[in-house]
Design a protein around this motif. Sequence first.
Motif, PDB file in Angstrom:
ATOM      1  N   THR A  87       0.834  -1.203   0.000  1.00  0.00           N
ATOM      2  CA  THR A  87       0.000   0.000   0.000  1.00  0.00           C
ATOM      3  C   THR A  87       0.870   1.254   0.000  1.00  0.00           C
ATOM      4  O   THR A  87       0.612   2.193  -0.763  1.00  0.00           O
ATOM      5  N   CYS A  88       1.900   1.267   0.834  1.00  0.00           N
ATOM      6  CA  CYS A  88       2.821   2.416   0.880  1.00  0.00           C
ATOM      7  C   CYS A  88       3.551   2.579  -0.447  1.00  0.00           C
ATOM      8  O   CYS A  88       3.707   3.703  -0.933  1.00  0.00           O
ATOM      9  N   GLN A  89       3.990   1.483  -1.035  1.00  0.00           N
ATOM     10  CA  GLN A  89       4.678   1.559  -2.329  1.00  0.00           C
ATOM     11  C   GLN A  89       3.776   2.170  -3.392  1.00  0.00           C
ATOM     12  O   GLN A  89       4.204   3.060  -4.138  1.00  0.00           O
ATOM     13  N   HIS A  90       2.544   1.691  -3.492  1.00  0.00           N
ATOM     14  CA  HIS A  90       1.626   2.205  -4.495  1.00  0.00           C
ATOM     15  C   HIS A  90       1.260   3.670  -4.228  1.00  0.00           C
ATOM     16  O   HIS A  90       1.169   4.477  -5.159  1.00  0.00           O
ATOM     17  N   ALA A  91       1.048   4.015  -2.973  1.00  0.00           N
ATOM     18  CA  ALA A  91       0.700   5.396  -2.636  1.00  0.00           C
ATOM     19  C   ALA A  91       1.848   6.347  -2.953  1.00  0.00           C
ATOM     20  O   ALA A  91       1.639   7.422  -3.533  1.00  0.00           O
ATOM     21  N   LEU A  92       3.061   5.966  -2.594  1.00  0.00           N
ATOM     22  CA  LEU A  92       4.210   6.825  -2.872  1.00  0.00           C
ATOM     23  C   LEU A  92       4.483   6.919  -4.368  1.00  0.00           C
ATOM     24  O   LEU A  92       4.850   7.988  -4.872  1.00  0.00           O
ATOM     25  N   ALA A  93       4.294   5.825  -5.083  1.00  0.00           N
ATOM     26  CA  ALA A  93       4.473   5.857  -6.543  1.00  0.00           C
ATOM     27  C   ALA A  93       3.437   6.778  -7.180  1.00  0.00           C
ATOM     28  O   ALA A  93       3.763   7.564  -8.080  1.00  0.00           O
ATOM     29  N   ALA A  94       2.193   6.700  -6.718  1.00  0.00           N
ATOM     30  CA  ALA A  94       1.147   7.565  -7.257  1.00  0.00           C
ATOM     31  C   ALA A  94       1.452   9.032  -6.973  1.00  0.00           C
ATOM     32  O   ALA A  94       1.273   9.889  -7.840  1.00  0.00           O
ATOM     33  N   CYS A  95       1.918   9.315  -5.769  1.00  0.00           N
ATOM     34  CA  CYS A  95       2.279  10.699  -5.416  1.00  0.00           C
ATOM     35  C   CYS A  95       3.403  11.215  -6.306  1.00  0.00           C
ATOM     36  O   CYS A  95       3.365  12.356  -6.777  1.00  0.00           O
ATOM     37  N   MET A  96       4.399  10.383  -6.545  1.00  0.00           N
ATOM     38  CA  MET A  96       5.535  10.797  -7.372  1.00  0.00           C
ATOM     39  C   MET A  96       5.109  11.020  -8.817  1.00  0.00           C
ATOM     40  O   MET A  96       5.522  11.998  -9.448  1.00  0.00           O
ATOM     41  N   LEU A  97       4.279  10.125  -9.340  1.00  0.00           N
ATOM     42  CA  LEU A  97       3.796  10.302 -10.717  1.00  0.00           C
ATOM     43  C   LEU A  97       2.965  11.574 -10.844  1.00  0.00           C
ATOM     44  O   LEU A  97       3.101  12.311 -11.823  1.00  0.00           O
ATOM     45  N   ALA A  98       2.111  11.837  -9.862  1.00  0.00           N
ATOM     46  CA  ALA A  98       1.307  13.065  -9.888  1.00  0.00           C
ATOM     47  C   ALA A  98       2.209  14.293  -9.825  1.00  0.00           C
ATOM     48  O   ALA A  98       2.004  15.267 -10.551  1.00  0.00           O
ATOM     49  N   LEU A  99       3.218  14.245  -8.963  1.00  0.00           N
ATOM     50  CA  LEU A  99       4.161  15.362  -8.866  1.00  0.00           C
ATOM     51  C   LEU A  99       4.884  15.593 -10.191  1.00  0.00           C
ATOM     52  O   LEU A  99       5.022  16.731 -10.637  1.00  0.00           O
ATOM     53  N   LEU A 100       5.311  14.508 -10.834  1.00  0.00           N
ATOM     54  CA  LEU A 100       6.006  14.639 -12.121  1.00  0.00           C
ATOM     55  C   LEU A 100       5.089  15.206 -13.201  1.00  0.00           C
ATOM     56  O   LEU A 100       5.514  16.046 -14.005  1.00  0.00           O
TER      57      LEU A 100
END
Length: 117
Positions: A87-100
Motif C-alpha cells: 500500500t505504501c509503495q503504491h501510494a508513494l508511486a502515485a504521489c511521485m507520478l502526480a508530482l512529475l
Amino acid sequence: MSMTSGDNGAGLPYAVVVVAIAYVTAVLEAVGMAAFPHYTYPDAQAMFVKGSAFYSLLFVITYPMFHEFQTNYVKSGGARMWTIWETCQHALAACMLALLLMEGWRLCIGDTMFQCL
C-alpha cells in the motif's frame, strides 16, 4: 497498472476513458466549490477549463491505481489484500507520478496559468 493486459484495460480506449472521467470529476468539483457563496474565482472560465485540467492530473494517476487495487481484490475473491508495505509503495508511486505530471505541466505550460486562481 498495466494498460495493455486484457482485463486491466484496453490501451488507448482505457486511457481516453480515464482522462475523460478525471477531467469531468475535476470540473464538477470546481463547479461545486463555485456554488459555495463565500468561495469565488476571479476568472471562473479559466478556472473551469485550465484549473480543472491541472487538477485532473491527480485523478489520471489515482483512478488506475484504485482500479488495480479493486481488480486484485476481486480476482482473489477478497482473500488477497495489499500489505501495508505494498500500500505504501503504491501510494508513494502515485504521489511521485502526480508530482512529475504537475511539474511537467508547469514547465511546458508555465505557471502564468495560475493567474486565473
